[in-house]
Design a protein around this motif. Structure first.
Motif, PDB file in Angstrom:
ATOM      1  N   GLN A  48       0.529   9.292  -3.568  1.00  0.00           N
ATOM      2  CA  GLN A  48      -0.063  10.380  -2.790  1.00  0.00           C
ATOM      3  C   GLN A  48      -1.464  10.048  -2.278  1.00  0.00           C
ATOM      4  N   SER A  49      -1.739   8.755  -2.077  1.00  0.00           N
ATOM      5  CA  SER A  49      -3.086   8.361  -1.685  1.00  0.00           C
ATOM      6  C   SER A  49      -3.104   7.397  -0.512  1.00  0.00           C
ATOM      7  N   SER A  50      -2.433   6.250  -0.650  1.00  0.00           N
ATOM      8  CA  SER A  50      -2.568   5.216   0.376  1.00  0.00           C
ATOM      9  C   SER A  50      -1.437   4.207   0.279  1.00  0.00           C
ATOM     10  N   VAL A  51      -1.310   3.401   1.318  1.00  0.00           N
ATOM     11  CA  VAL A  51      -0.553   2.162   1.277  1.00  0.00           C
ATOM     12  C   VAL A  51      -1.536   1.050   1.636  1.00  0.00           C
ATOM     13  N   GLY A  52      -1.241  -0.160   1.211  1.00  0.00           N
ATOM     14  CA  GLY A  52      -2.144  -1.248   1.517  1.00  0.00           C
ATOM     15  C   GLY A  52      -1.616  -2.582   1.052  1.00  0.00           C
ATOM     16  N   CYS A  53      -2.340  -3.630   1.405  1.00  0.00           N
ATOM     17  CA  CYS A  53      -1.941  -4.997   1.067  1.00  0.00           C
ATOM     18  C   CYS A  53      -3.118  -5.738   0.453  1.00  0.00           C
ATOM     19  N   VAL A  54      -2.798  -6.667  -0.436  1.00  0.00           N
ATOM     20  CA  VAL A  54      -3.811  -7.467  -1.111  1.00  0.00           C
ATOM     21  C   VAL A  54      -3.399  -8.926  -1.062  1.00  0.00           C
ATOM     22  N   ASP A  55      -4.373  -9.808  -0.964  1.00  0.00           N
ATOM     23  CA  ASP A  55      -4.134 -11.237  -1.085  1.00  0.00           C
ATOM     24  C   ASP A  55      -4.016 -11.542  -2.572  1.00  0.00           C
ATOM     25  N   ALA A  56      -2.793 -11.813  -3.024  1.00  0.00           N
ATOM     26  CA  ALA A  56      -2.544 -11.991  -4.443  1.00  0.00           C
ATOM     27  C   ALA A  56      -3.032 -13.326  -4.976  1.00  0.00           C
ATOM     28  N   ALA A  57      -3.453 -14.233  -4.105  1.00  0.00           N
ATOM     29  CA  ALA A  57      -4.022 -15.502  -4.557  1.00  0.00           C
ATOM     30  C   ALA A  57      -5.509 -15.349  -4.881  1.00  0.00           C
ATOM     31  N   ARG A  58      -6.172 -14.433  -4.158  1.00  0.00           N
ATOM     32  CA  ARG A  58      -7.620 -14.271  -4.331  1.00  0.00           C
ATOM     33  C   ARG A  58      -8.027 -12.919  -4.897  1.00  0.00           C
ATOM     34  N   GLY A  59      -7.096 -11.970  -4.935  1.00  0.00           N
ATOM     35  CA  GLY A  59      -7.445 -10.639  -5.410  1.00  0.00           C
ATOM     36  C   GLY A  59      -8.245  -9.836  -4.408  1.00  0.00           C
ATOM     37  N   GLN A  60      -8.091 -10.141  -3.140  1.00  0.00           N
ATOM     38  CA  GLN A  60      -8.857  -9.466  -2.094  1.00  0.00           C
ATOM     39  C   GLN A  60      -7.985  -8.440  -1.375  1.00  0.00           C
ATOM     40  N   VAL A  61      -8.500  -7.208  -1.276  1.00  0.00           N
ATOM     41  CA  VAL A  61      -7.795  -6.168  -0.528  1.00  0.00           C
ATOM     42  C   VAL A  61      -7.912  -6.482   0.959  1.00  0.00           C
ATOM     43  N   LEU A  62      -6.767  -6.530   1.646  1.00  0.00           N
ATOM     44  CA  LEU A  62      -6.748  -6.868   3.068  1.00  0.00           C
ATOM     45  C   LEU A  62      -6.849  -5.635   3.942  1.00  0.00           C
ATOM     46  N   TRP A  63      -6.134  -4.580   3.572  1.00  0.00           N
ATOM     47  CA  TRP A  63      -6.245  -3.316   4.290  1.00  0.00           C
ATOM     48  C   TRP A  63      -5.606  -2.199   3.483  1.00  0.00           C
ATOM     49  N   THR A  64      -6.041  -0.976   3.735  1.00  0.00           N
ATOM     50  CA  THR A  64      -5.403   0.218   3.190  1.00  0.00           C
ATOM     51  C   THR A  64      -5.363   1.281   4.273  1.00  0.00           C
ATOM     52  N   GLN A  65      -4.367   2.140   4.194  1.00  0.00           N
ATOM     53  CA  GLN A  65      -4.247   3.277   5.097  1.00  0.00           C
ATOM     54  C   GLN A  65      -3.890   4.514   4.278  1.00  0.00           C
ATOM     55  N   THR A  66      -4.489   5.632   4.633  1.00  0.00           N
ATOM     56  CA  THR A  66      -4.162   6.883   3.968  1.00  0.00           C
ATOM     57  C   THR A  66      -2.691   7.218   4.174  1.00  0.00           C
ATOM     58  N   ALA A  67      -1.997   7.556   3.097  1.00  0.00           N
ATOM     59  CA  ALA A  67      -0.577   7.893   3.166  1.00  0.00           C
ATOM     60  C   ALA A  67      -0.244   8.771   1.975  1.00  0.00           C
ATOM     61  N   ARG A  68       0.549   9.799   2.208  1.00  0.00           N
ATOM     62  CA  ARG A  68       0.885  10.765   1.155  1.00  0.00           C
ATOM     63  C   ARG A  68       2.333  10.603   0.750  1.00  0.00           C
ATOM     64  N   GLY A  69       2.597   9.611  -0.043  1.00  0.00           N
ATOM     65  CA  GLY A  69       3.961   9.340  -0.464  1.00  0.00           C
ATOM     66  C   GLY A  69       4.072   9.192  -1.962  1.00  0.00           C
ATOM     67  N   SER A  70       5.294   9.322  -2.467  1.00  0.00           N
ATOM     68  CA  SER A  70       5.532   9.245  -3.911  1.00  0.00           C
ATOM     69  C   SER A  70       6.620   8.245  -4.277  1.00  0.00           C
ATOM     70  N   VAL A  71       7.001   7.370  -3.339  1.00  0.00           N
ATOM     71  CA  VAL A  71       7.934   6.277  -3.620  1.00  0.00           C
ATOM     72  C   VAL A  71       7.370   5.002  -3.014  1.00  0.00           C
ATOM     73  N   GLY A  72       7.905   3.865  -3.436  1.00  0.00           N
ATOM     74  CA  GLY A  72       7.392   2.580  -3.007  1.00  0.00           C
ATOM     75  C   GLY A  72       7.688   2.264  -1.552  1.00  0.00           C
ATOM     76  N   VAL A  73       7.368   1.045  -1.163  1.00  0.00           N
ATOM     77  CA  VAL A  73       7.475   0.606   0.226  1.00  0.00           C
ATOM     78  C   VAL A  73       8.288  -0.677   0.296  1.00  0.00           C
ATOM     79  N   ALA A  74       8.654  -1.040   1.527  1.00  0.00           N
ATOM     80  CA  ALA A  74       9.343  -2.307   1.764  1.00  0.00           C
ATOM     81  C   ALA A  74       8.857  -2.856   3.092  1.00  0.00           C
TER      82      ALA A  74
END
Length: 376
Positions: free
Chosen positions: A247-273
């Protein structure tokens, strides 16, 4: 005839027990009538199988090669060949389950409602270990170890052969967790786990923290309003891992460096694909939204499924596929979200995000129906 993701492309051209509730109050908004099913992508039911009823179990359908792993509330665990719907093996753990499952093909792990982690080897329950609390995220089985996140934010590692505890780390400060699948997965030699609104990377040999990436911040005046748990399923492309915060956001992270790449406000309660082009998800009000995978810009949204309870999606070829609590499976165009087809199951509700294995779309319902679909 064989079915590949390429054929999809060509054919489509086309808790505390807090759940991800979408509506509150005395009157639930009514969804729109969808009208007749105008088929733009021909899909047939190839086979069906059954396990026990899923009920309120926190189910994550696991795929490994051609095998789909499914569990039922009363304790049945089944490995099913996705090519023909036949059992590879079937076992029972003798107790009701709360979460399942993970597997590496040798050891399959589930969690019972009495807070036991059960390891299944050669189709039989081989060992059991007591957890410090319940667990609603499916165990991860990788590197001959079983990793579990409990509801008290304890992350533990067990030997997959005998269940011996290897290490355990507890994180304090977040009193509530969601009674649904969170984030627990491997990325290369790193263990990734969702801890409240943060993606945390651990050294899998000893549990030491490597980095933390804040995906969402707690807000509100009470514990419920401050809930920001990360939700599964996630999607990974190379080193980029994308996910939803409840109920907050969706976003992506660089899992090699631990750096957040972007986030967007989103009100959802299930995962993404997603894939290398877009990330898709269903908001709590039933609106299906797509974001650009690279930068998070909104690409399209579909409102005709508004006020329907939808699962996390599956991206398959040029299709976005979501289950509904009526048992209907919606097949949308990845290009613009337009309708391609609607598939029917047993009407009991789709229990988890659809998956693909052996070129087959696999859907599991609350009554325990397992359906395999393929395009004509």
């Amino acid at each position: 005839m064989g079915w590949t993701v390429g054929r999809w492309c060509a054919a489509a051209a086309m808790v505390t027990a807090l759940g991800g509730c979408a509506w509150f109050g005395s009157s639930k908004p009514q969804p729109l009538d969808l009208g007749p099913n105008v088929v733009k992508l021909d899909i047939r039911q190839a086979w069906t199988a059954r396990v026990g009823a899923i009920k309120d179990m926190s189910l994550s359908v696991h795929v490994l090669g051609d095998t789909v792993y499914v569990a039922a509330d009363e304790g049945t665990v089944a490995a099913i060949n996705a090519r023909n719907g036949q059992d590879v093996w079937r076992a029972t753990v003798g107790k009701p389950l709360v979460a399942g499952m993970g597997s590496d093909g040798v050891t399959t792990a589930v969690v019972t409602k009495t807070n036991e982690l059960v390891g299944i080897i050669d189709g039989k329950a081989a060992w059991r270990k007591r957890l410090s609390a319940g667990a609603y995220t499916a165990p991860l089985v990788a590197g001959a170890r079983v990793f579990v996140v409990a509801a008290d934010r304890t992350l533990s590692a067990f030997d997959a052969r005998n269940g011996q505890l290897l290490w355990s780390q507890q994180r304090s400060g977040e009193p509530l967790v969601l009674r649904q699948p969170g984030v627990l997965q491997a990325h290369g030699n790193t263990l990734l786990a969702g801890m409240a609104g943060r993606l945390v990377a651990y050294q899998p040999d000893n549990g030491s923290v490597l980095w933390e990436a804040p995906m969402a911040s707690s807000r509100g005046t009470n514990d419920v309003e401050r809930m920001v748990d990360l939700l599964g399923p996630t999607t990974t492309q190379g080193n980029v891992l994308c996910m939803r915060a409840f109920q907050s956001s969706v976003g992506c992270v660089d899992a090699a460096r631990g750096q957040v790449l972007w986030t967007q406000t989103a009100r959802g309660s299930v995962g993404v694909a997603g894939d290398a082009e877009l990330l898709a998800g269903a908001e709590s009000n039933g609106v299906v939204q797509a974001w650009n995978f690279a930068d998070g810009k909104k690409l399209w949204s579909v409102e005709r499924l508004q006020h329907r309870r939808l699962t996390a999606p599956l991206l398959l070829g040029r299709s976005v596929i979501l289950g509904e609590d009526t048992g209907t499976v919606h097949v949308l165009s990845k290009q613009d979200g337009s309708h391609l087809n609607r598939l029917q199951t047993d009407g009991s509700g789709v229990a988890a995000a659809p998956v693909v294995a052996a070129d087959t779309l696999v859907v599991v319902t609350r009554k325990g129906g397992v359906y395999g679909f393929r395009p004509d």
